[in-house]
Design a protein around this motif. Structure first.
Motif, mmCIF file in Angstrom:
data_model
loop_
_atom_site.group_PDB
_atom_site.id
_atom_site.type_symbol
_atom_site.label_atom_id
_atom_site.label_comp_id
_atom_site.label_asym_id
_atom_site.label_seq_id
_atom_site.Cartn_x
_atom_site.Cartn_y
_atom_site.Cartn_z
ATOM 1 N N VAL A 1 0.871 -1.169 0.000
ATOM 2 C CA VAL A 1 0.000 0.000 0.000
ATOM 3 C C VAL A 1 0.907 1.218 0.000
ATOM 4 O O VAL A 1 1.735 1.383 0.894
ATOM 5 N N THR A 2 0.798 2.029 -1.036
ATOM 6 C CA THR A 2 1.643 3.216 -1.128
ATOM 7 C C THR A 2 0.839 4.449 -0.732
ATOM 8 O O THR A 2 -0.192 4.740 -1.339
ATOM 9 N N LEU A 3 1.279 5.134 0.297
ATOM 10 C CA LEU A 3 0.612 6.364 0.706
ATOM 11 C C LEU A 3 1.054 7.492 -0.221
ATOM 12 O O LEU A 3 2.220 7.529 -0.625
ATOM 13 N N PRO A 4 0.139 8.397 -0.571
ATOM 14 C CA PRO A 4 0.465 9.422 -1.573
ATOM 15 C C PRO A 4 1.595 10.360 -1.145
ATOM 16 O O PRO A 4 2.255 10.945 -1.997
ATOM 17 N N TYR A 5 1.815 10.515 0.150
ATOM 18 C CA TYR A 5 2.946 11.293 0.643
ATOM 19 C C TYR A 5 3.254 10.827 2.049
ATOM 20 O O TYR A 5 2.471 10.079 2.643
ATOM 21 N N LEU B 1 3.237 10.229 5.711
ATOM 22 C CA LEU B 1 2.285 10.549 6.777
ATOM 23 C C LEU B 1 2.881 10.320 8.148
ATOM 24 O O LEU B 1 2.293 10.679 9.155
ATOM 25 N N ALA C 1 -5.679 10.235 2.854
ATOM 26 C CA ALA C 1 -4.458 9.689 2.252
ATOM 27 C C ALA C 1 -4.380 8.180 2.480
ATOM 28 O O ALA C 1 -4.011 7.421 1.575
ATOM 29 N N GLY D 1 -4.358 5.187 -0.488
ATOM 30 C CA GLY D 1 -3.378 4.101 -0.559
ATOM 31 C C GLY D 1 -4.066 2.748 -0.609
ATOM 32 O O GLY D 1 -3.737 1.893 -1.441
ATOM 33 N N HIS E 1 -4.340 0.092 -3.872
ATOM 34 C CA HIS E 1 -3.898 -1.298 -3.754
ATOM 35 C C HIS E 1 -5.003 -2.245 -4.220
ATOM 36 O O HIS E 1 -4.756 -3.193 -4.973
#
Lengths: 245, 125
Positions: free
Chosen positions: A65-69, A71, B102, B106, B110
């Motif tokens: 899961v990639t967070l947009p920036y 955190l 955010a 994410g 996914h």
């Protein structure tokens, strides 16, 4: 080679690895987790990395899961709790992406959850001396912090900053809802105390990190400690989480 | 009532603030709910400017403050502190909402990727 740990058949385990620019160590960490607990699902929370963390984790077979920036570690971990909650996992273990935690010791944490003897099991570096070397100023800071948290929660803690933790479904539900974002590890202990969560610390062996930089440099340790202690002291006045009274 | 230069200056400032706020609302540079706060502030300044003698009397008689400007300064100071506390409150709410959004982005991304790849698998079969 140690034996892989086998979960009870009806239980599902999620291993969450929060990662910020950990491309150097992730392959090894994910490989070790897969070898240690083959049945577990591995989830890497890529907290706004600027390197190839996501690609490396995917190549190693992990869910990413990639967070947009960026955190921060608290919000990244909470993302893991939300994922675990929504995908009906029974247990969740947090393993740092830098290789400090030993995935082979996940099998030491989980049985307490399976036997329902605790809701959170924390791997502590300082219950037994297993050769983990901490620089003296930081060790001092952790001792003071541990005393402080122990005093406020009326429960003995030796390693309040350890991120090597296993959580039951009950705690997954709580933390997907409320999770501290500033200094999550010690603050979460206060949250658990307020929510009447049973916490158990057990001795573990930690490794020196494989690569990258510690988020807490020795220089910042003292400042960090004062801030954490203030934040924790403030938390004592916070309301109990309603669903868990 | 005679209007001296100082009063005139303050009245003009208050009116300028008032119209600046209105203009900002018009251009969507300020949300309505925050505009109310600033309109009240400019209104307050206007009232204080026009009713200076009344104010002087109240401050002098009721609070025992012999130098009225200091009363004004402390009132302004307290007002600013309240506004700043309110702003920090708003920032806290915003960053919490931002964090939740955010995290959701994410997680959804996914899920989307997983769905896409499972679709690809069925297509290829």
């Amino acid at each position: 080679m140690p034996q892989p740990y086998l979960l009870p058949e009806d239980k599902r385990l999620l291993v969450v690895i929060p990662a910020l620019n950990e491309e150097e160590s992730l392959t090894r960490v994910i490989g070790n987790v897969n070898a240690a607990v083959p049945q577990a699902t591995v989830l890497v929370i890529n907290d706004g990395s600027t390197d190839k963390t996501a690609a490396v984790a995917k190549a190693a077979g992990a869910n990413v899961v990639t967070l947009p920036y960026n955190l921060g570690i608290g919000a990244a971990m909470q993302t893991g709790f939300i994922y675990a909650y929504e995908n009906n996992f029974d247990f969740m273990v947090q393993v740092d992406g830098d290789g400090q935690h030993n995935p082979n010791e996940i099998k030491e944490l989980i049985p307490f959850l399976v036997a329902d003897q605790a809701d959170v099991v924390i791997g502590s570096r300082y219950i037994e001396d297993r050769g983990y070397i901490t620089p003296a100023p930081r060790r001092m800071g952790i001792i003071i912090l541990a005393q402080f948290v122990s005093l406020l929660t009326r429960k003995k803690y030796t390693d309040p900053t350890s991120g090597f933790r296993a959580s039951s479904r009950k705690v997954i539900a709580l933390c997907s809802n409320i999770y501290p974002s500033d200094y999550p590890e010690p603050e979460a202990l206060m949250l658990f105390h307020k929510a009447n969560i049973r916490v158990k610390e057990i001795p573990v062996t930690m490794n020196p990190r494989y690569g990258g930089q510690s988020s807490i440099t020795p220089l910042r340790s003292a400042y960090y400690m004062v801030k954490v202690m203030l934040a924790i002291a403030i938390l004592t006045i916070r309301k109990r989480p309603e669903a868990f009274v | 009532m005679t209007i001296d230069r100082l009063t005139l200056l303050v009245v003009i400032t208050a009116l300028a603030l008032f119209f600046l706020v209105l203009e900002m609302v018009r251009r969507r540079a300020l949300a309505e709910r925050y505009s109310l706060l600033w309109l009240l502030v400019s209104g307050g300044v206007l009232v204080l400017a026009l009713g200076r003698t009344v104010l002087d009397n109240i401050i002098f008689m009721q609070l025992g403050i012999t130098y009225p400007p200091s009363a004004l300064f402390s009132a302004g100071f307290v007002g600013l502190i309240v506004i700043m506390l309110y702003m920090t409150h708003v920032i806290t709410l915003l960053s919490r909402q931002n964090r939740t959004a955010a995290q959701r982005i994410g997680l959804l991304e996914h899920q989307l990727e997983e769905l896409k790849s499972s679709l690809d698998v069925t297509k290829n079969e």
